[in-house]
Enzyme design. Structure first.
Site, PDB file in Angstrom:
ATOM      1  N   PHE A 120       0.872  -1.176   0.000  1.00  0.00           N
ATOM      2  CA  PHE A 120       0.000   0.000   0.000  1.00  0.00           C
ATOM      3  C   PHE A 120       0.905   1.221   0.000  1.00  0.00           C
ATOM      4  O   PHE A 120       1.572   1.513   1.003  1.00  0.00           O
ATOM      5  CB  PHE A 120      -0.882  -0.035   1.255  1.00  0.00           C
ATOM      6  CG  PHE A 120      -1.936   1.026   1.348  1.00  0.00           C
ATOM      7  CD1 PHE A 120      -3.173   0.850   0.755  1.00  0.00           C
ATOM      8  CD2 PHE A 120      -1.704   2.186   2.068  1.00  0.00           C
ATOM      9  CE1 PHE A 120      -4.171   1.822   0.879  1.00  0.00           C
ATOM     10  CE2 PHE A 120      -2.679   3.156   2.195  1.00  0.00           C
ATOM     11  CZ  PHE A 120      -3.909   2.967   1.598  1.00  0.00           C
ATOM     12  N   ALA A 121       0.982   1.923  -1.128  1.00  0.00           N
ATOM     13  CA  ALA A 121       1.968   2.992  -1.300  1.00  0.00           C
ATOM     14  C   ALA A 121       1.296   4.359  -1.285  1.00  0.00           C
ATOM     15  O   ALA A 121       0.840   4.864  -2.319  1.00  0.00           O
ATOM     16  CB  ALA A 121       2.744   2.781  -2.592  1.00  0.00           C
ATOM     17  N   PRO A 125       8.455  10.831   1.232  1.00  0.00           N
ATOM     18  CA  PRO A 125       9.434  11.469   2.113  1.00  0.00           C
ATOM     19  C   PRO A 125       8.985  12.817   2.665  1.00  0.00           C
ATOM     20  O   PRO A 125       9.310  13.166   3.798  1.00  0.00           O
ATOM     21  CB  PRO A 125      10.666  11.612   1.209  1.00  0.00           C
ATOM     22  CG  PRO A 125      10.547  10.486   0.237  1.00  0.00           C
ATOM     23  CD  PRO A 125       9.078  10.347  -0.019  1.00  0.00           C
ATOM     24  N   SER A 129       2.035  12.604   7.169  1.00  0.00           N
ATOM     25  CA  SER A 129       0.751  12.834   7.815  1.00  0.00           C
ATOM     26  C   SER A 129      -0.225  13.599   6.931  1.00  0.00           C
ATOM     27  O   SER A 129      -1.428  13.597   7.187  1.00  0.00           O
ATOM     28  CB  SER A 129       0.950  13.595   9.135  1.00  0.00           C
ATOM     29  OG  SER A 129       1.656  12.802  10.066  1.00  0.00           O
ATOM     30  N   GLY A 238      -8.367   0.413   8.690  1.00  0.00           N
ATOM     31  CA  GLY A 238      -6.998   0.045   9.015  1.00  0.00           C
ATOM     32  C   GLY A 238      -6.594   0.478  10.407  1.00  0.00           C
ATOM     33  O   GLY A 238      -5.817  -0.209  11.088  1.00  0.00           O
ATOM     34  N   ARG A 264       9.929 -15.225  39.520  1.00  0.00           N
ATOM     35  CA  ARG A 264      11.116 -14.533  40.005  1.00  0.00           C
ATOM     36  C   ARG A 264      11.005 -14.275  41.500  1.00  0.00           C
ATOM     37  O   ARG A 264      10.017 -13.673  41.969  1.00  0.00           O
ATOM     38  CB  ARG A 264      11.266 -13.200  39.258  1.00  0.00           C
ATOM     39  CG  ARG A 264      12.388 -12.306  39.737  1.00  0.00           C
ATOM     40  CD  ARG A 264      13.748 -12.908  39.519  1.00  0.00           C
ATOM     41  NE  ARG A 264      14.795 -11.913  39.759  1.00  0.00           N
ATOM     42  CZ  ARG A 264      16.078 -12.216  39.871  1.00  0.00           C
ATOM     43  NH1 ARG A 264      16.482 -13.482  39.757  1.00  0.00           N
ATOM     44  NH2 ARG A 264      16.962 -11.255  40.085  1.00  0.00           N
ATOM     45  N   ILE A 333       9.249  -4.793  35.183  1.00  0.00           N
ATOM     46  CA  ILE A 333       9.010  -5.935  36.067  1.00  0.00           C
ATOM     47  C   ILE A 333      10.094  -6.996  35.895  1.00  0.00           C
ATOM     48  O   ILE A 333      10.506  -7.651  36.863  1.00  0.00           O
ATOM     49  CB  ILE A 333       7.607  -6.516  35.809  1.00  0.00           C
ATOM     50  CG1 ILE A 333       6.543  -5.567  36.377  1.00  0.00           C
ATOM     51  CG2 ILE A 333       7.453  -7.913  36.407  1.00  0.00           C
ATOM     52  CD1 ILE A 333       5.121  -5.929  36.003  1.00  0.00           C
ATOM     53  N   GLU A 359       0.006   4.506  10.119  1.00  0.00           N
ATOM     54  CA  GLU A 359      -1.426   4.692   9.822  1.00  0.00           C
ATOM     55  C   GLU A 359      -2.044   5.815  10.653  1.00  0.00           C
ATOM     56  O   GLU A 359      -3.170   5.725  11.132  1.00  0.00           O
ATOM     57  CB  GLU A 359      -2.192   3.378   9.984  1.00  0.00           C
ATOM     58  CG  GLU A 359      -1.810   2.363   8.911  1.00  0.00           C
ATOM     59  CD  GLU A 359      -2.836   1.278   8.709  1.00  0.00           C
ATOM     60  OE1 GLU A 359      -4.038   1.530   8.895  1.00  0.00           O
ATOM     61  OE2 GLU A 359      -2.417   0.169   8.348  1.00  0.00           O
TER      62      GLU A 359
END
Length: 375
Positions: A120-121, A125, A129, A238, A264, A333, A359
């Site tokens: 999906f192009a 550059p 957004s 998506g 632990r 943790i 996305e």
């Protein structure tokens, strides 16, 4: 939320596959920065590469909630695999929703089998957004389009065989963004080097450069100028998938932290007996479950045909940030061990970051949420 018996069975089946088939390959795939193709072929055998394709073309055409469940459970195994799958499904969704009958018959029956892989192009550059600023051009030349430009951050960039491409038919006219389907083997299409990334290292992420690439007019998916609206429509669903992946990643980190905390021992007992650790686990569970419920609600809104933008962006924003919080606490943790590659939580922590970026970044999701609330 209650699931149908079929949805519950699919969820259980994919979780089993994630634990038994995906997880064992995850560390090596991450370290070698190599996608586990055998896992992909197994996904295709289970018809998961056919989820967004209508039945008449060999697909499953699952509902939105089932699609979210599958993304969640595949990401429980490894986010890189879930990302590759969701992008393939974005490509098949575009062809299924916007393609002509001839285009659907040409591409979809093979893509449901997992080969060719879809890409999906959209991003560039200088246009991430805000894709309206893209510079890639597909100018008309007789009965062909000639494509020039560069796309960036393309998942499945190297391993794909079909690219759903967004380009302007007039580089100087923002309103001419149009959607095309481009076979990867055309002359003039060059795949750049794989990006070296913080996380999601098994995912194949590249640039795609189009230099005088010629495709027939019949490869245009949308009417001229309707590509951007098509992209936003597909990406809304998506974003629900990415939210689901973030939930699956968070659940994986929580389960590993729960297991480790009970094994632990420090101060004459398991660290799960320490109140501060117990509080961390409680908070991790709450964030994961809240993200899950928001995601399922957004998926159900898609299924009900309700306007999903607010719910999808809310789910994507919250679940991705929750994944960051939960994986961070899982590393904490585990203590020093969590900072080593001997334990998978460090990989989950690195992978989680991308869910807040691709996305639509967290900031873009907040912008959409605010717009939906105020406008």
């Amino acid at each position: 939320m209650d699931l149908t018996p079929e949805q519950a069975a699919i969820r259980e089946s994919v979780r089993e596959f994630a634990v038994e088939e995906i997880r064992p390959t995850a560390r090596a795939a991450d370290e070698e920065e190599s996608f586990p193709e055998g896992v992909w072929d197994d996904l295709a055998e289970q018809e998961l590469t056919a989820m967004t394709v209508p039945e008449e073309y060999g697909g499953l055409e699952v509902d939105g909630l089932t699609y979210a469940l599958v993304n969640e459970e595949v990401a429980y195994g490894q986010l890189a695999v879930a990302t590759a799958l969701s992008v393939h499904c974005l490509a098949t969704s575009c062809i299924a929703e916007f393609g002509s009958e001839e285009q659907k018959e040409r591409w979809l029956p093979e893509m449901v089998e997992g080969r060719p892989v879809g890409a999906f192009a959209l991003s560039e550059p200088h246009a991430g957004s805000n894709p309206a600023e893209m510079s890639t051009e597909a100018r008309k030349d007789g009965d062909e389009y000639v494509i020039d430009g560069t796309k960036q951050w393309i998942t499945n960039g190297e391993r794909s065989g079909v690219v759903v491409l967004f380009a302007k038919t007039d580089a100087d006219a923002p309103g001419t963004v149009t959607q095309f389907v481009v076979p990867k083997d055309v002359d003039g299409l060059e795949v750049g080097k794989k990006e070296e990334k913080l996380g999601l290292r098994a995912s194949d992420t590249t640039t795609l450069t189009f230099d005088d690439v010629r495709i027939p007019e019949e490869n245009r998916l949308t009417p001229v100028g309707e590509g951007l609206a098509a992209a936003f429509s597909i990406l809304t669903g998506g974003r629900v998938a990415i939210a689901a992946q973030a939930v699956g990643l968070a659940q994986s980190a929580l389960d590993l932290a729960l297991e480790y905390a009970q094994e632990r021992e420090q101060f004459d007992g398991p660290i799960a007996d320490i109140q501060s650790v117990r509080h961390k686990l409680a908070e991790m569970h709450a964030r994961t479950q809240a993200g899950r419920l928001l995601t399922y609600d957004a998926a159900r809104q898609l299924d009900d045909g309700r306007p999903p933008a607010l719910a999808a962006s809310t789910a994507k924003y919250f679940a991705s940030e929750a994944a960051m919080d939960v994986t961070n606490e899982a590393v904490q943790i585990h203590g020093g061990y969590g900072y080593t590659t001997d334990f998978p939580v460090e990989r989950l922590y690195r992978d989680a970051k991308i869910t807040t970026i691709y996305e639509g970044t967290t900031q873009i999701q907040k912008k959409v949420v605010a717009r939906e609330l105020l406008d």
